[in-house]
Design an enzyme around this catalytic site. Structure first.
Site, PDB file in Angstrom:
ATOM      1  N   GLU A   1      46.616   7.365   3.798  1.00 41.13           N
ATOM      2  CA  GLU A   1      48.017   6.905   3.791  1.00 41.13           C
ATOM      3  C   GLU A   1      48.652   6.874   2.407  1.00 41.13           C
ATOM      4  O   GLU A   1      49.076   5.829   1.918  1.00 41.13           O
ATOM      5  CB  GLU A   1      48.129   5.537   4.464  1.00 41.13           C
ATOM      6  CG  GLU A   1      47.852   5.582   5.940  1.00 41.13           C
ATOM      7  CD  GLU A   1      48.282   4.306   6.669  1.00 41.13           C
ATOM      8  OE1 GLU A   1      48.452   3.268   6.031  1.00 41.13           O
ATOM      9  OE2 GLU A   1      48.471   4.389   7.902  1.00 41.13           O
TER      10      GLU A   1
ATOM     11  N   GLU B   1      44.986   7.343  13.932  1.00 42.08           N
ATOM     12  CA  GLU B   1      44.719   5.922  14.140  1.00 42.08           C
ATOM     13  C   GLU B   1      45.686   5.348  15.161  1.00 42.08           C
ATOM     14  O   GLU B   1      46.862   5.730  15.190  1.00 42.08           O
ATOM     15  CB  GLU B   1      44.939   5.116  12.842  1.00 42.08           C
ATOM     16  CG  GLU B   1      43.978   5.387  11.734  1.00 42.08           C
ATOM     17  CD  GLU B   1      44.274   4.524  10.501  1.00 42.08           C
ATOM     18  OE1 GLU B   1      44.898   3.464  10.645  1.00 42.08           O
ATOM     19  OE2 GLU B   1      43.887   4.938   9.403  1.00 42.08           O
TER      20      GLU B   1
END
Ligand code: GLA
Ligand code: ZN
Length: 675
Positions: A149, A302
């Protein structure tokens, strides 16, 4: 798409460095029971793998990799470079970021390093190389995952130096920069690139200047790409057959993902919807992720199998909700169903975040059962829709430069302070989604030739050849819809010199004189002209009201009130063989749904199958199969899909279906046929 994938990867983040061997062995059994075939690690293990600079300890990971191979678990190996060890921050403070307030931050957080720090890059690359040397040909390895991320911005002296260099490369001379930044406004002329500062809160001049901020975001995107490539290049060198990616945070604003994902083999993203998000908003983000690589499948890297601890209220996913969310992702183009996390941490910031195996370690929990059901079903589904694309003839343009430029403008000079690009564009997606019209999210550079309808809402910034290409698209028979706030600035955020909407005015056959901004509780009305094809006579509208003058365009709707009552608000212009619509306001959802219906029927676009009930319907087509996903969101009522004379195998039940097929309440069909 994921290279060489032979199954839908079902699994997720696993942090075995938190567990002893007995727990790990227990997990292997539980994974098998839950149909888990995929683990993602060691995302946060840099400190364990490199306890001192240049001293590596891979023994534990070597053992684990072999254990995974024994249990036929595929591995997505993460370079652990999102969380640098404390010794790196301590010995080389240059790796720590400086925040927007100008404060040098201390060590502690993950995704908390300067993407431009030479020392960070040196150590990250060395780590990537160590991993590649050991595992690039390991039988379990299927995907490389770089860091985690990305998106932290830095304002340190290294970044300042690099930003100046980046500007030099972009503008060539300081005179050119002065012209493009239009520094004559407020006497901001600079005579040397060294005079340029960063847009921090210490520098009010720049922090409120939209063009400086815009260029800083572009620069940060390029710097992050370099930082990613710094590792990815090493990984590819050791084995080009392994897919390389990084996961995009669900908060996607910071970095231009169209640019980022060009450097990856596949887009991968983290889907953490708010419990209150409409299903269309989640689908919209999936569609955007699929759009990042021109319609290729993506990875849902995710999602939480249950609650997300960082929401204000850690609401549990309701029974069956995880299954619907998982199939929705796959229906929109994901080739994975991956969770954060497989086993719940016993301490730390995320100790109460949802997990497949929770602190109790049991398999008779609701979450474990639901995950196991998905696992079992995916085993039956096999490789059916892997790599499948969604055939679509409608598209919506999405662009990060536009997002940033409009939101910066909204902060200080645009007519309305409430501009939220992501939400505004989603309204157009929602009405097509609700009618199950297949659609793609398109970059400004996308090839428009396969499309019949393109929505380009809020196309504020006209850059590159987009205006010409949209004209070409309409000339050839396409239908374009654009809106208020379009065609206002060039790529340097300078307003068009002349009438709005600048380079689009000829295509639209109008010009816009001025724009009224309405506070949220003030509305106007769109009164439709006779013969417009819309079912209602009037619709509500708000946010912005453009005062429009038509040239060649026809008027479809006029304002119902205020001093511009009776003047045009919705126009349609014939251009070449096609049509260009302009909406001078933000219409209500009813209007947009009607507009989508009218335009799609003119262009003969429809849902691939007729359905009855609250059904989300998509198709994915790969070389072997067409797969149809039909999700019934109604918790009480069964729904129906009309397959007409086509015959499908429903992959979960194994039944053969044709004609009108029932979809049980809060359930779904995955229908497959050969092509
Ligand atoms: C992000 C991160 C994960 C984890 C989850 C929790 O997406 O990538 O490491 O923190 O959020 O929701
Ligand atoms: Zn920096």
């Amino acid at each position: 798409m994921i290279k060489h994938a032979d199954r839908i990867y079902h699994g997720g983040d696993y942090n075995p460095d938190q567990w002893d061997e007995a727990t790990i062995d227990k997990d292997m059994e539980l994974f098998k029971k839950a149909g888990i075939n995929f683990v993602v690690l060691p995302v946060f293990s840099w400190a364990k793998l490199e306890p001192q600079e240049g001293v590596y300890d891979f023994g534990w990971l070597d053992k684990l990799m072999d254990k995974f191979a024994e249990h036929d678990l595929k591995v997505c190996l993460a370079t652990p470079t999102t969380a640098q060890p404390a010794w790196l921050s301590k010995n080389y403070p240059e790796v720590l970021p400086v925040d927007k307030q100008g404060r040098k931050r201390t060590h502690g957080m993950r995704v908390f390093f300067c993407v431009n720090s030479p020392k960070y890059r040196e150590r990250a690359r060395a780590m990537a190389e160590e991993m590649a040397k050991r595992y690039a040909h390991h039988p379990s390895l299927v995907v490389w995952h770089v860091a985690n991320e990305y998106g932290t911005f830095c304002y340190c002296p290294t970044c300042e130096k690099k930003f100046r260099q980046w500007l030099k490369n972009r503008y060539g001379t300081i005179n050119n920069l002065n012209e493009k930044w239009h520094t004559s406004f407020w006497g901001r002329t600079v005579y040397d690139f060294e005079e340029i500062m960063l847009p921090t809160e210490l520098n009010d001049d720049y922090r409120f200047n939209p063009i400086v901020n815009l260029d800083y975001r572009r620069f940060m995107t390029d710097s992050t790409i370099e930082c990613f490539e710094n590792e990815a290049e090493v990984l590819r060198r050791y084995n080009p057959e392994i897919t390389v990616q990084t996961n995009i945070s669900g908060h996607i604003e910071n970095l231009d993902q169209f640019k980022m994902v060009k450097h990856m083999d596949i887009a991968a993203w983290d889907n953490y919807p708010k419990p209150t998000d409409d299903k269309s908003f989640i689908a919209y983000k999936h569609d955007l992720m699929r759009g990042l690589k021109g319609g290729e499948s993506f990875m849902m890297q995710e999602q939480s199998p249950n609650q997300q601890n960082w929401q204000p209220y850690s609401k549990l996913k309701r029974p069956g909700e995880l299954r619907m969310l998982s199939y929705q992702a796959m229906a929109h183009g994901s080739d994975t169903c991956s969770y954060f996390q497989l086993r719940q941490s016993i301490a730390g910031q995320e100790m109460f975040h949802g997990a497949v195996i929770s602190h109790n370690g049991r398999e008779d929990t609701r979450t474990f059962r639901e995950v196991s059901q998905i696992g079992k079903e995916l085993q039956q589904i096999g490789d059916s829709f892997i790599g499948g694309r969604r055939p679509a003839k409608a598209g919506i343009i999405f662009d990060w430069d536009n997002w940033w430029a409009m939101e910066y403008a909204s902060q200080n000079c645009m007519p309305n302070k409430n501009f939220n690009y992501l939400k505004k564009i989603s309204k157009y997606h929602k009405v097509l989604f609700n009618q199950n019209i297949p659609l793609d999210m398109l970059s400004i550079e996308a090839d428009f030739s396969g499309y019949r309808v393109i929505f380009a809402p809020y196309l504020y910034m006209i850059k590159g050849d987009i205006a010409e290409r949209l004209k070409g698209f309409v000339e050839q028979g396409g239908t374009l819809v654009t809106t208020t706030l379009s065609g206002l600035v060039d790529e340097h955020n300078r307003a068009v010199f002349g009438e709005y909407p600048g380079p689009l005015k000829e295509l639209l056959g109008i010009w816009v004189e001025e724009t009224d901004a309405l506070p949220p509780d003030e509305k106007n009305q769109i009164c439709m002209e006779e013969g417009s094809g819309f079912t209602e006579k009037s619709y509500s509208c708000g946010f912005h009201c453009d005062v429009i003058h038509t040239r060649e365009a026809n008027v479809l709707g006029r304002y119902g009130m205020d001093f511009y009552q009776g003047t045009p608000v919705v126009t349609k212009n014939s251009y070449g063989k096609g049509q260009a619509y302009y909406l001078g306001t933000e219409p209500d959802e009813k209007f947009l749904a009607e507009l989508a219906r009218v335009i799609c029927s003119e262009q003969e676009l429809a849902a691939p199958y007729q359905t009855v009930g609250n059904v989300e319907l998509t198709e994915r087509v790969n070389e072997k199969y067409k797969t149809v996903f039909a999700l019934n969101y109604d918790k009480e009522q069964e729904a129906e899909i009309d397959l007409k004379d086509e015959t499908f195998t429903e992959l979960i039940t194994g039944k053969t279906l044709t004609g009108k097929a029932k979809i049980p309440a809060y359930d779904l069909l995955v229908l497959r046929k050969d092509i």
